[in-house]
Design an enzyme around this catalytic site. Structure first.
Site, PDB file in Angstrom:
ATOM      1  N   GLN A  50       0.832  -1.357   0.153  1.00  0.00           N
ATOM      2  CA  GLN A  50      -0.082   0.111  -0.038  1.00  0.00           C
ATOM      3  C   GLN A  50       0.678   1.228   0.061  1.00  0.00           C
ATOM      4  OE1 GLN A  50      -3.581  -0.269   3.043  1.00  0.00           O
ATOM      5  NE2 GLN A  50      -1.994  -1.965   3.727  1.00  0.00           N
ATOM      6  N   HIS A 104      -1.576   1.596  -3.993  1.00  0.00           N
ATOM      7  CA  HIS A 104      -2.251   2.961  -4.140  1.00  0.00           C
ATOM      8  C   HIS A 104      -1.142   3.879  -4.889  1.00  0.00           C
ATOM      9  CE1 HIS A 104      -3.985   1.690   0.140  1.00  0.00           C
ATOM     10  NE2 HIS A 104      -4.715   1.282  -0.914  1.00  0.00           N
ATOM     11  N   CYS A 160       0.460  20.641 -21.513  1.00  0.00           N
ATOM     12  CA  CYS A 160      -0.642  20.845 -21.969  1.00  0.00           C
ATOM     13  C   CYS A 160      -1.387  21.950 -21.213  1.00  0.00           C
ATOM     14  CB  CYS A 160      -1.687  19.607 -21.937  1.00  0.00           C
ATOM     15  SG  CYS A 160      -2.623  19.507 -20.391  1.00  0.00           S
TER      16      CYS A 160
HETATM   17  C1  BJW Z   1       4.781  -1.089  12.404  1.00  0.00           C
HETATM   18  C2  BJW Z   1       5.855  -0.515  12.637  1.00  0.00           C
HETATM   19  C3  BJW Z   1       7.156  -1.409  12.598  1.00  0.00           C
HETATM   20  C4  BJW Z   1       4.268   0.731  13.199  1.00  0.00           C
HETATM   21  N1  BJW Z   1       6.868  -2.439  12.097  1.00  0.00           N
HETATM   22  N2  BJW Z   1       4.465  -2.239  11.843  1.00  0.00           N
HETATM   23  C5  BJW Z   1     -17.002   2.528   4.726  1.00  0.00           C
HETATM   24  C6  BJW Z   1     -16.813   1.268   4.711  1.00  0.00           C
HETATM   25  C7  BJW Z   1     -16.015   0.447   3.915  1.00  0.00           C
HETATM   26  C8  BJW Z   1     -15.254   1.197   2.851  1.00  0.00           C
HETATM   27  C9  BJW Z   1     -15.373   2.440   2.794  1.00  0.00           C
HETATM   28  C10 BJW Z   1     -16.326   3.132   3.575  1.00  0.00           C
HETATM   29  N3  BJW Z   1     -15.926   4.541   3.335  1.00  0.00           N
HETATM   30  C11 BJW Z   1     -15.058   4.521   2.407  1.00  0.00           C
HETATM   31  C12 BJW Z   1     -14.653   3.308   2.348  1.00  0.00           C
HETATM   32  C13 BJW Z   1     -13.471   2.941   1.153  1.00  0.00           C
HETATM   33  C14 BJW Z   1     -12.252   3.472   1.537  1.00  0.00           C
HETATM   34  C15 BJW Z   1     -11.814   2.980   3.109  1.00  0.00           C
HETATM   35  O1  BJW Z   1     -11.376   1.918   3.044  1.00  0.00           O
HETATM   36  N4  BJW Z   1     -12.278   3.709   3.922  1.00  0.00           N
HETATM   37  C16 BJW Z   1     -12.203   3.097   5.379  1.00  0.00           C
HETATM   38  C17 BJW Z   1     -11.075   3.997   5.978  1.00  0.00           C
HETATM   39  C18 BJW Z   1     -13.319   3.280   5.936  1.00  0.00           C
HETATM   40  N5  BJW Z   1     -11.463   3.018   0.685  1.00  0.00           N
HETATM   41  C19 BJW Z   1     -11.158   3.716  -0.604  1.00  0.00           C
HETATM   42  O2  BJW Z   1     -11.792   4.879  -0.968  1.00  0.00           O
HETATM   43  C20 BJW Z   1     -10.327   3.049  -1.491  1.00  0.00           C
HETATM   44  N6  BJW Z   1     -11.037   3.051  -2.806  1.00  0.00           N
HETATM   45  C21 BJW Z   1     -12.037   2.432  -3.041  1.00  0.00           C
HETATM   46  O3  BJW Z   1     -12.523   1.748  -2.207  1.00  0.00           O
HETATM   47  O4  BJW Z   1     -12.394   2.560  -4.327  1.00  0.00           O
HETATM   48  C22 BJW Z   1     -13.809   1.927  -4.593  1.00  0.00           C
HETATM   49  C23 BJW Z   1     -14.863   3.131  -4.513  1.00  0.00           C
HETATM   50  C24 BJW Z   1     -14.781   4.117  -5.257  1.00  0.00           C
HETATM   51  C25 BJW Z   1     -15.692   5.223  -5.102  1.00  0.00           C
HETATM   52  C26 BJW Z   1     -16.325   5.525  -3.970  1.00  0.00           C
HETATM   53  C27 BJW Z   1     -16.204   4.409  -3.097  1.00  0.00           C
HETATM   54  C28 BJW Z   1     -15.166   3.247  -3.213  1.00  0.00           C
HETATM   55  C29 BJW Z   1      -8.909   3.862  -1.602  1.00  0.00           C
HETATM   56  C30 BJW Z   1      -8.159   3.834  -0.502  1.00  0.00           C
HETATM   57  C31 BJW Z   1      -6.999   4.700  -0.873  1.00  0.00           C
HETATM   58  C32 BJW Z   1      -5.907   4.984   0.373  1.00  0.00           C
HETATM   59  N7  BJW Z   1      -5.017   5.853   0.163  1.00  0.00           N
HETATM   60  C33 BJW Z   1      -4.071   6.047   1.321  1.00  0.00           C
HETATM   61  C34 BJW Z   1      -3.455   7.496   0.607  1.00  0.00           C
HETATM   62  C35 BJW Z   1      -2.379   7.165  -0.587  1.00  0.00           C
HETATM   63  C36 BJW Z   1      -1.229   8.144  -0.829  1.00  0.00           C
HETATM   64  C37 BJW Z   1      -0.469   8.284   0.156  1.00  0.00           C
HETATM   65  O5  BJW Z   1       0.491   7.625   0.716  1.00  0.00           O
HETATM   66  O6  BJW Z   1      -0.290   9.813   0.446  1.00  0.00           O
HETATM   67  O7  BJW Z   1      -3.333   5.177   1.361  1.00  0.00           O
HETATM   68  S1  BJW Z   1      -4.565   6.612   2.905  1.00  0.00           S
HETATM   69  C38 BJW Z   1      -3.392   5.815   3.661  1.00  0.00           C
HETATM   70  O8  BJW Z   1      -3.903   4.733   4.227  1.00  0.00           O
HETATM   71  C39 BJW Z   1      -2.337   5.054   2.627  1.00  0.00           C
HETATM   72  C40 BJW Z   1      -2.178   3.861   3.120  1.00  0.00           C
HETATM   73  O9  BJW Z   1      -1.570   3.349   2.214  1.00  0.00           O
HETATM   74  C41 BJW Z   1      -3.452   3.506   3.607  1.00  0.00           C
HETATM   75  C42 BJW Z   1      -3.093   2.379   4.772  1.00  0.00           C
HETATM   76  O10 BJW Z   1      -2.454   2.990   5.635  1.00  0.00           O
HETATM   77  P1  BJW Z   1      -1.371   1.901   6.640  1.00  0.00           P
HETATM   78  O11 BJW Z   1      -0.442   1.474   5.643  1.00  0.00           O
HETATM   79  O12 BJW Z   1      -2.222   0.696   7.215  1.00  0.00           O
HETATM   80  O13 BJW Z   1      -0.916   2.799   7.613  1.00  0.00           O
HETATM   81  P2  BJW Z   1      -1.241   3.031   9.264  1.00  0.00           P
HETATM   82  O14 BJW Z   1      -0.647   4.486   9.429  1.00  0.00           O
HETATM   83  O15 BJW Z   1      -2.704   3.118   9.084  1.00  0.00           O
HETATM   84  O16 BJW Z   1      -0.786   1.772   9.901  1.00  0.00           O
HETATM   85  C43 BJW Z   1       0.516   1.831  10.211  1.00  0.00           C
HETATM   86  C44 BJW Z   1       0.721   0.581  10.979  1.00  0.00           C
HETATM   87  O17 BJW Z   1       1.990   0.092  11.096  1.00  0.00           O
HETATM   88  C45 BJW Z   1       0.050   0.330  12.697  1.00  0.00           C
HETATM   89  O18 BJW Z   1      -0.838  -0.979  12.457  1.00  0.00           O
HETATM   90  C46 BJW Z   1       1.538   0.462  13.169  1.00  0.00           C
HETATM   91  O19 BJW Z   1       1.229  -0.474  14.544  1.00  0.00           O
HETATM   92  C47 BJW Z   1       2.397  -0.254  12.398  1.00  0.00           C
HETATM   93  N8  BJW Z   1       3.614  -0.126  12.722  1.00  0.00           N
HETATM   94  N9  BJW Z   1       5.429   0.867  13.350  1.00  0.00           N
HETATM   95  C48 BJW Z   1       5.795  -2.952  11.810  1.00  0.00           C
HETATM   96  N10 BJW Z   1       8.253  -0.687  12.932  1.00  0.00           N
HETATM   97 ZN    ZN Z   2      -1.644  17.391 -19.566  1.00  0.00          ZN
END
Ligand code: BJW
Ligand code: ZN
Length: 253
Positions: free
Chosen positions: A104, A122, A153
């Site tokens: 991700q 992502h 563009c």
């Molecule tokens: C360690 C550590 C160490 C610390 N060793 N571990 C309601 C219900 C269900 C779904 C939805 C809903 N409302 C909206 C949605 C859909 C939504 C969603 O999931 N929302 C939920 C939050 C509720 N999803 C989307 O919108 C996705 N698209 C989609 O579903 O399309 C279909 C659709 C279309 C139209 C309408 C609706 C649906 C897209 C999701 C895109 C996420 N984007 C981001 C930003 C990316 C760009 C950027 O980087 O800037 O992605 S948000 C952010 O979260 C980023 C990450 O990839 C993602 C996940 O985060 P991650 O990696 O888990 O990080 P953390 O900080 O949360 O966790 C870190 C972990 O590490 C912790 O557990 C620590 O303990 C651990 N840790 N040190 C090992 N040393």
């Molecule tokens: Zn362009």
């Protein structure tokens, strides 16, 4: 299911038997490379949650503010080095077939660690896209010059990442889902597993017979369902997994 720091016999046994390994990673694997996680203490940018800045709404309202956030992330990621967690996954892949990293993360650290088979769910900090003509390209410069960048563009350029409400790259997600179904071991590393559909891959894998292993120092959304939890930082746990596999490879030889 009790949490441990060392891989179980089930885990090493499955991999030793040649089973496919799929690794889903999140921001936590890059934490030991000094990159901020989203939901941790570092996930604050100019007083707002990084999760609020990383949205289409924020970009529409103030592209320059969102670009300042991504310019900083690019600078940090360019300066960061892959850590023992990234490197151990690359080592495991080099020693055996059928390893896939599904990330991700947008920082490119798996690739820099030497991982060859990867899927970015992502997008990437190093991809740019024109919002007007839709052209997409790579740009790995740490400094993009005047912000927000403009396309030839004349259109506004945005980071090639996936924001909330946007679809994941279709082919990439389909390939990840297919791999999850085939996985003998599905390893989830450093993600809070709150964001869908990425987090759904763990459930898909387990429902298809994968051994679901979580590597995380904290409890997450997924901990209760995991078949095994390796509790600790990825930079400590993943080298132990690589070592256990090296040892078992020695047994076979
Ligand atoms: C360690 C550590 C160490 C610390 N060793 N571990 C309601 C219900 C269900 C779904 C939805 C809903 N409302 C909206 C949605 C859909 C939504 C969603 O999931 N929302 C939920 C939050 C509720 N999803 C989307 O919108 C996705 N698209 C989609 O579903 O399309 C279909 C659709 C279309 C139209 C309408 C609706 C649906 C897209 C999701 C895109 C996420 N984007 C981001 C930003 C990316 C760009 C950027 O980087 O800037 O992605 S948000 C952010 O979260 C980023 C990450 O990839 C993602 C996940 O985060 P991650 O990696 O888990 O990080 P953390 O900080 O949360 O966790 C870190 C972990 O590490 C912790 O557990 C620590 O303990 C651990 N840790 N040190 C090992 N040393
Ligand atoms: Zn362009």
């Amino acid at each position: 299911m009790h949490p441990f720091e060392r891989p179980s016999r089930e885990l090493t046994g499955r991999l030793r038997a040649g089973g496919a390994l799929v690794v889903l990673t999140g921001a936590g694997i890059s934490a030991e490379s000094d990159l901020d996680t989203f939901r941790g203490a570092g996930g604050i940018w100019e007083g707002r949650s990084a999760l609020e800045v990383a949205t289409p709404e924020a970009f529409d309202a103030d592209p320059l503010a969102v670009w300042r956030f991504y310019a900083r992330r690019r600078k940090d990621a360019a300066a960061a080095k892959p850590n023992a967690g990234h490197l151990s996954l690359a080592e495991i892949e080099a020693a055996r077939p059928d390893v896939l990293v599904v990330t991700q993360n947008v920082d490119g650290l798996h690739q820099r660690a030497g991982t060859k088979r990867w899927i970015e769910l992502h997008g990437s900090l190093w991809r740019l896209r024109c919002v007007r003509c839709r052209k997409e390209w790579s740009d790995t410069r740490a400094d993009l010059g005047t912000l927000p960048p403009k396309c030839a563009c004349g259109g506004l350029v945005r980071p090639g990442v996936v924001w909330f409400g946007e679809s994941l790259p279709t082919a990439a997600f389909a390939a990840a889902e297919e791999a999850a179904r085939r996985a003998s071991v599905f390893l989830v590393v450093g993600t809070s597993a709150l964001v869908r559909p990425a987090a759904d891959l763990a459930e898909i894998a387990q429902a298809s017979g994968s051994w679901l292993v979580e590597v995380n120092p904290e409890e997450t959304n997924l901990s209760a369902a995991a078949d095994e939890r390796l509790v600790g930082p990825a930079g400590r746990i993943l080298p132990r997994l690589a070592e256990a596999l090296r040892a078992s490879a020695g047994d076979v030889a």
